[in-house]
Design an enzyme around this catalytic site. Structure first.
Site, PDB file in Angstrom:
ATOM      1  N   VAL A 144      37.222  39.682  39.330  1.00 15.05           N
ATOM      2  CA  VAL A 144      36.925  38.244  39.333  1.00 15.05           C
ATOM      3  C   VAL A 144      37.872  37.441  40.219  1.00 15.05           C
ATOM      4  O   VAL A 144      37.720  36.215  40.332  1.00 15.05           O
ATOM      5  CB  VAL A 144      36.976  37.656  37.894  1.00 15.05           C
ATOM      6  CG1 VAL A 144      35.975  38.356  36.993  1.00 15.05           C
ATOM      7  CG2 VAL A 144      38.388  37.731  37.308  1.00 15.05           C
ATOM      8  N   LYS A 145      38.849  38.097  40.854  1.00 10.19           N
ATOM      9  CA  LYS A 145      39.819  37.363  41.646  1.00 10.19           C
ATOM     10  C   LYS A 145      39.254  36.972  43.014  1.00 10.19           C
ATOM     11  O   LYS A 145      38.247  37.502  43.478  1.00 10.19           O
ATOM     12  CB  LYS A 145      41.093  38.195  41.817  1.00 10.19           C
ATOM     13  CG  LYS A 145      41.827  38.480  40.507  1.00 10.19           C
ATOM     14  CD  LYS A 145      42.196  37.202  39.767  1.00 10.19           C
ATOM     15  CE  LYS A 145      43.108  37.431  38.575  1.00 10.19           C
ATOM     16  NZ  LYS A 145      42.455  38.140  37.451  1.00 10.19           N
ATOM     17  N   ASN A 146      39.947  36.023  43.661  1.00  6.04           N
ATOM     18  CA  ASN A 146      39.507  35.534  44.981  1.00  6.04           C
ATOM     19  C   ASN A 146      39.324  36.677  45.969  1.00  6.04           C
ATOM     20  O   ASN A 146      38.384  36.695  46.758  1.00  6.04           O
ATOM     21  CB  ASN A 146      40.542  34.574  45.578  1.00  6.04           C
ATOM     22  CG  ASN A 146      40.687  33.294  44.798  1.00  6.04           C
ATOM     23  OD1 ASN A 146      40.171  33.150  43.691  1.00  6.04           O
ATOM     24  ND2 ASN A 146      41.401  32.343  45.374  1.00  6.04           N
ATOM     25  N   HIS A 185      41.705  42.059  40.743  1.00  3.79           N
ATOM     26  CA  HIS A 185      40.643  42.381  39.785  1.00  3.79           C
ATOM     27  C   HIS A 185      39.301  41.839  40.279  1.00  3.79           C
ATOM     28  O   HIS A 185      39.241  40.977  41.159  1.00  3.79           O
ATOM     29  CB  HIS A 185      41.013  41.776  38.424  1.00  3.79           C
ATOM     30  CG  HIS A 185      40.003  41.981  37.356  1.00  3.79           C
ATOM     31  ND1 HIS A 185      39.043  41.044  37.057  1.00  3.79           N
ATOM     32  CD2 HIS A 185      39.796  43.010  36.506  1.00  3.79           C
ATOM     33  CE1 HIS A 185      38.290  41.486  36.070  1.00  3.79           C
ATOM     34  NE2 HIS A 185      38.726  42.684  35.712  1.00  3.79           N
TER      35      HIS A 185
END
Length: 397
Positions: free
Chosen positions: A195-197, A193
């Site tokens: 906002v993921k790393n 997603h």
């Protein structure tokens, strides 16, 4: 200063890779998705990986692959995002929530053991913030309860115990006792997603350990059928000369990843080691600055495990919800976006309507009531990290 909570880290490499895809004439599931699956499998030391449009789809289709459905039970943590539990409901199984241990963001393993019944088909441990769960303990528990397990499909028969399906949405790149997330649990599902790393804007993947007498290509094929209407060929396969014809084996779902998404992931994965290293630097800066600041943070790095450093969770010692919310507001006034991870599931309307009551999960509530999540991303400068900690210390002082 104006500090965002978790903006995507997009460089020219990602832009070039996406443009290359757009110019290629192939933008849906195709060669780059297949390549990204290979790269994810290699990165996690898994034999194969399969990509989807979200981690939620990855978890739900894994439950369906495993034959989990009506009359079954699946256990997960009360302290997580809804996706860990909603997928259980989607397949018709009963959600069983377990409280966290005292002063812990992870499930109480003693309560987990007591929650297993003859209807339990799977456990979904949550690698919150990128810190992997105690999988040795979880496997010890499911092996001790093997006598209760009643398999209902071929994969369940081959594993012959409650299946461990890790919610690794946060933990790509994390390790547990030297093994990477993706090769520890029976199945692991990752999120890509925004906002993921590592981001593909939206997206997810599943990996799995080799299962005795089960062919990995057969598992991959079943995932492909589940994720694309039960259709025997995807659009890419139908481009072979004369290969238009296909069959629909059963009415399935539409959860495939596109090549546009995969191209983002391919570029991100090339930079991922540096992304993880920068996150580790920021965590160490936060840890040092907040050492004696009236707050307790989740430990990301121990002798046993190394986190992917996805979220920086802080508890404001001996404080309550009102105080925590005041801190969030005052941090916002100083230009700093913060968040809370997570409001326990029994506090949400959907789970109240399913009969859950937060009073039955006191440890989860106590973790939530004074938790605040600080910005943690690779666009943060050292000066911004210092500003965040100075502001937090000033407010709580």
């Amino acid at each position: 200063m104006k500090i965002s909570f978790s903006p995507p880290d997009i460089t020219q490499e990602e832009i070039d890779e996406v443009v290359d895809t757009l110019r290629s004439g192939w933008i849906t599931t195709g060669p780059k998705t297949k390549l990204f699956e290979e790269k994810i499998a290699n990165y996690t030391n898994a034999s194969k990986a399969v990509c989807f449009n979200s981690a939620t789809s990855a978890m739900e289709l894994t439950l369906r692959l495993l034959g989990v459905g009506e009359g079954d039970e699946v256990i997960t943590s009360a302290y997580t995002y809804t996706a860990s539990a909603s997928v259980i409901h989607h397949v018709g199984a009963k959600i069983v929530l377990v409280d966290t241990a005292k002063d812990s963001f992870q499930m109480d393993y003693e309560k987990l053991e007591h929650a297993i019944t003859d209807k339990t088909k799977a456990i979904i441990p949550v690698d919150i913030a990128g810190v992997m769960c105690d999988y040795d303990k979880i496997f010890e528990i499911v092996n001790n309860k093997q006598n209760l397990f009643s398999p209902s499909n071929e994969i369940q028969k081959a594993i012959n115990r409650v299946i461990v399906l890790a919610d690794g949405a946060h933990s790509l790149g994390a390790t547990y006792k030297g093994k990477k997330s993706g090769e520890v649990a029976d199945f692991t599902c990752f999120s890509f997603h925004a906002v993921k790393n590592l981001t593909t804007a939206e997206g997810g993947a599943a990996t799995w350990r080799d299962i005795p007498n089960i062919n990995n290509n057969d598992i991959y094929t079943q995932y492909m059928l589940l994720s694309l209407h039960g259709q025997t060929k995807d659009a890419f396969a139908k481009t072979d000369p004369g290969s238009w014809e296909y069959d629909i084996i059963y009415p399935a779902y539409k959860c495939n990843m596109t090549d546009i998404m995969a191209s983002l992931g391919l570029a991100q994965l090339k930079r991922y080691d540096a992304i993880l290293e920068r996150r580790k630097q920021i965590i160490n800066m936060y840890d040092k600055a907040l050492e004696n600041g009236g707050a307790t943070s989740l430990k990301h790095f121990t002798d046993k495990s190394s986190s992917s450093g996805h979220l920086y969770l802080v508890r404001l010692n001996d404080k309550d919800e009102d105080y925590r919310n005041m801190v969030i507001k005052e941090m916002a006034e100083k230009g700093i976006a913060t968040n809370v991870h997570y409001k326990p599931l029994p506090m949400h309307t959907a789970y109240k309507n399913l009969g859950f009551n937060i009073k039955d999960y006191p440890n989860a509530f106590n973790m939530y009531r004074n938790e605040i999540t600080l910005p943690l991303h690779t666009l943060l400068s050292d000066e911004e990290v210092e500003y965040v900690t100075e502001c937090l210390k000033e407010i709580v002082k």
